[in-house]
Design a protein around this motif. Sequence first.
Motif, PDB file in Angstrom:
ATOM      1  N   THR A   1      -0.709   2.124  -5.953  1.00 40.53           N
ATOM      2  CA  THR A   1      -1.076   0.727  -5.710  1.00 40.53           C
ATOM      3  C   THR A   1      -1.842   0.147  -6.890  1.00 40.53           C
ATOM      4  OG1 THR A   1      -1.144   1.078  -3.318  1.00 40.53           O
ATOM      5  CG2 THR A   1      -2.312  -0.847  -4.175  1.00 40.53           C
ATOM      6  N   THR A   2      -2.767   0.936  -7.432  1.00 42.25           N
ATOM      7  CA  THR A   2      -3.607   0.460  -8.534  1.00 42.25           C
ATOM      8  C   THR A   2      -3.166   1.009  -9.892  1.00 42.25           C
ATOM      9  OG1 THR A   2      -5.150   2.308  -8.278  1.00 42.25           O
ATOM     10  CG2 THR A   2      -5.588   0.314  -6.994  1.00 42.25           C
ATOM     11  N   TYR A   3      -2.145   1.892  -9.887  1.00 43.28           N
ATOM     12  CA  TYR A   3      -1.666   2.522 -11.121  1.00 43.28           C
ATOM     13  C   TYR A   3      -2.791   3.252 -11.853  1.00 43.28           C
ATOM     14  CZ  TYR A   3       2.887   0.379 -10.572  1.00 43.28           C
ATOM     15  OH  TYR A   3       4.116   0.043 -10.086  1.00 43.28           O
ATOM     16  N   SER A   4      -3.656   3.875 -11.065  1.00 47.46           N
ATOM     17  CA  SER A   4      -4.749   4.637 -11.650  1.00 47.46           C
ATOM     18  C   SER A   4      -4.492   6.130 -11.481  1.00 47.46           C
ATOM     19  CB  SER A   4      -6.087   4.255 -10.995  1.00 47.46           C
ATOM     20  OG  SER A   4      -6.049   4.515  -9.604  1.00 47.46           O
ATOM     21  N   VAL A   5      -5.107   6.926 -12.367  1.00 45.42           N
ATOM     22  CA  VAL A   5      -4.931   8.374 -12.362  1.00 45.42           C
ATOM     23  C   VAL A   5      -6.297   9.031 -12.422  1.00 45.42           C
ATOM     24  CG1 VAL A   5      -3.960  10.357 -13.619  1.00 45.42           C
ATOM     25  CG2 VAL A   5      -2.694   8.203 -13.525  1.00 45.42           C
ATOM     26  N   ARG A   6      -6.470  10.088 -11.625  1.00 41.11           N
ATOM     27  CA  ARG A   6      -7.699  10.865 -11.653  1.00 41.11           C
ATOM     28  C   ARG A   6      -7.341  12.342 -11.693  1.00 41.11           C
ATOM     29  NH1 ARG A   6     -12.066   7.789 -10.379  1.00 41.11           N
ATOM     30  NH2 ARG A   6     -13.343   9.592  -9.832  1.00 41.11           N
TER      31      ARG A   6
ATOM     32  N   LEU B   1       4.343  10.708 -16.161  1.00 41.50           N
ATOM     33  CA  LEU B   1       3.573  11.631 -15.335  1.00 41.50           C
ATOM     34  C   LEU B   1       3.977  11.512 -13.868  1.00 41.50           C
ATOM     35  CD1 LEU B   1       1.324  13.723 -15.119  1.00 41.50           C
ATOM     36  CD2 LEU B   1      -0.313  11.834 -14.873  1.00 41.50           C
ATOM     37  N   ARG B   2       4.184  10.297 -13.397  1.00 43.26           N
ATOM     38  CA  ARG B   2       4.583  10.102 -12.005  1.00 43.26           C
ATOM     39  C   ARG B   2       5.910  10.795 -11.713  1.00 43.26           C
ATOM     40  NH1 ARG B   2       5.552   4.091 -10.153  1.00 43.26           N
ATOM     41  NH2 ARG B   2       7.252   4.360 -11.635  1.00 43.26           N
ATOM     42  N   PHE B   3       6.862  10.687 -12.636  1.00 43.42           N
ATOM     43  CA  PHE B   3       8.164  11.322 -12.416  1.00 43.42           C
ATOM     44  C   PHE B   3       8.026  12.839 -12.384  1.00 43.42           C
ATOM     45  CE2 PHE B   3      12.587  12.510 -13.397  1.00 43.42           C
ATOM     46  CZ  PHE B   3      13.230  11.730 -12.451  1.00 43.42           C
ATOM     47  N   LEU B   4       7.165  13.384 -13.229  1.00 49.31           N
ATOM     48  CA  LEU B   4       6.933  14.827 -13.223  1.00 49.31           C
ATOM     49  C   LEU B   4       6.269  15.271 -11.923  1.00 49.31           C
ATOM     50  CD1 LEU B   4       5.719  15.420 -16.899  1.00 49.31           C
ATOM     51  CD2 LEU B   4       7.933  16.084 -15.912  1.00 49.31           C
TER      52      LEU B   4
ATOM     53  N   GLN C   1       0.833  -1.196   0.000  1.00 44.71           N
ATOM     54  CA  GLN C   1       0.000   0.000   0.000  1.00 44.71           C
ATOM     55  C   GLN C   1       0.870   1.249   0.000  1.00 44.71           C
ATOM     56  OE1 GLN C   1      -3.448  -0.309  -0.198  1.00 44.71           O
ATOM     57  NE2 GLN C   1      -2.879  -2.463  -0.456  1.00 44.71           N
ATOM     58  N   ARG C   2       0.520   2.228  -0.840  1.00 48.56           N
ATOM     59  CA  ARG C   2       1.239   3.497  -0.896  1.00 48.56           C
ATOM     60  C   ARG C   2       0.229   4.630  -0.901  1.00 48.56           C
ATOM     61  NH1 ARG C   2       6.508   3.088  -2.564  1.00 48.56           N
ATOM     62  NH2 ARG C   2       6.513   5.236  -3.306  1.00 48.56           N
ATOM     63  N   ALA C   3       0.586   5.720  -0.231  1.00 52.95           N
ATOM     64  CA  ALA C   3      -0.288   6.889  -0.248  1.00 52.95           C
ATOM     65  C   ALA C   3      -0.310   7.471  -1.655  1.00 52.95           C
ATOM     66  CB  ALA C   3       0.223   7.931   0.743  1.00 52.95           C
ATOM     67  N   PRO C   4      -1.465   7.958  -2.124  1.00 57.28           N
ATOM     68  CA  PRO C   4      -1.541   8.541  -3.473  1.00 57.28           C
ATOM     69  C   PRO C   4      -0.618   9.749  -3.614  1.00 57.28           C
ATOM     70  CG  PRO C   4      -3.737   8.129  -2.573  1.00 57.28           C
ATOM     71  CD  PRO C   4      -2.775   7.940  -1.449  1.00 57.28           C
ATOM     72  N   LEU C   5      -0.100   9.939  -4.819  1.00 60.20           N
ATOM     73  CA  LEU C   5       0.643  11.151  -5.147  1.00 60.20           C
ATOM     74  C   LEU C   5      -0.365  12.200  -5.601  1.00 60.20           C
ATOM     75  CD1 LEU C   5       3.659   9.792  -7.239  1.00 60.20           C
ATOM     76  CD2 LEU C   5       3.756  10.730  -4.940  1.00 60.20           C
ATOM     77  N   ARG C   6      -0.208  13.437  -5.137  1.00 58.70           N
ATOM     78  CA  ARG C   6      -1.153  14.489  -5.506  1.00 58.70           C
ATOM     79  C   ARG C   6      -0.420  15.736  -5.958  1.00 58.70           C
ATOM     80  NH1 ARG C   6      -3.854  12.111  -1.054  1.00 58.70           N
ATOM     81  NH2 ARG C   6      -5.927  11.337  -1.608  1.00 58.70           N
ATOM     82  N   HIS C   7      -1.004  16.386  -6.959  1.00 57.64           N
ATOM     83  CA  HIS C   7      -0.534  17.694  -7.407  1.00 57.64           C
ATOM     84  C   HIS C   7      -1.753  18.455  -7.912  1.00 57.64           C
ATOM     85  CE1 HIS C   7       2.102  20.773  -9.044  1.00 57.64           C
ATOM     86  NE2 HIS C   7       1.378  20.735 -10.147  1.00 57.64           N
ATOM     87  N   GLY C   8      -2.182  19.453  -7.143  1.00 55.69           N
ATOM     88  CA  GLY C   8      -3.398  20.165  -7.515  1.00 55.69           C
ATOM     89  C   GLY C   8      -4.583  19.214  -7.543  1.00 55.69           C
ATOM     90  N   ASP C   9      -5.300  19.201  -8.661  1.00 52.63           N
ATOM     91  CA  ASP C   9      -6.466  18.317  -8.777  1.00 52.63           C
ATOM     92  C   ASP C   9      -6.105  16.970  -9.395  1.00 52.63           C
ATOM     93  OD1 ASP C   9      -5.973  19.038 -11.380  1.00 52.63           O
ATOM     94  OD2 ASP C   9      -7.983  19.795 -11.803  1.00 52.63           O
TER      95      ASP C   9
END
Length: 222
Positions: A138-143, A159-162, A124-132
Amino acid sequence: MLVVEDEESIADVLAIALRYHRFEVMTAGTVREALALTEHTSPDCALLDVMLPDGDGRALGRELRGRRPQTALVFLTARDAPAEIVGALGFGDDYITKPFNIDEVVARITAVLRRTRPADVLPQRAPLRHGDLELDETTYSVRRAGRSVELTPTEYALLRFLVRNAGRIVPKEQLLRHVWQYEHAPQESTVVETYISYLRRKLDTLGPPLITTRRGVGYGLT
């Protein structure tokens, strides 16, 4: 997680990436080493090179599954002939051809475990967030703005690296090394520009432009 790969440099890259994603990893370079390691342990998943110095990775997979039927099996192969693929999938859960993208390997292993094992097996990993923008590692999903964004493994890795480097301009050469594992990419390579355009096309329909360009240098997130 058991990684069986006789090329030490490849095994190291796989182990580092998987540990970064919070998998507990054991590595072996031969069938004999792998069997010794699993004598008293039971990995939830085994990533097995098909061609090993002292045997066949598929036979090793059969042995591991005979000991523990619920073990997930993912095969690494340098061959993409139909017969090889059918052989790998005959009793395994997935296969990956070499050369591979390391983020795709992690994503495929996570997907296999999600299909075959209880949820508590997955790190389990906490989601990465930037603005909205939100990336679930964990699920490799993006919103974005609460709406799902479908990305390919390479688009996701870029995108993750950015996002991890938000607030700075990331040089193109650094993106090539970390996302595509290019140590000496040709100067005329346009792969970064191509994938940046893919991301913009998918993300900018959901809100203001996110990715900024510093010409001659690289890219960053506004």
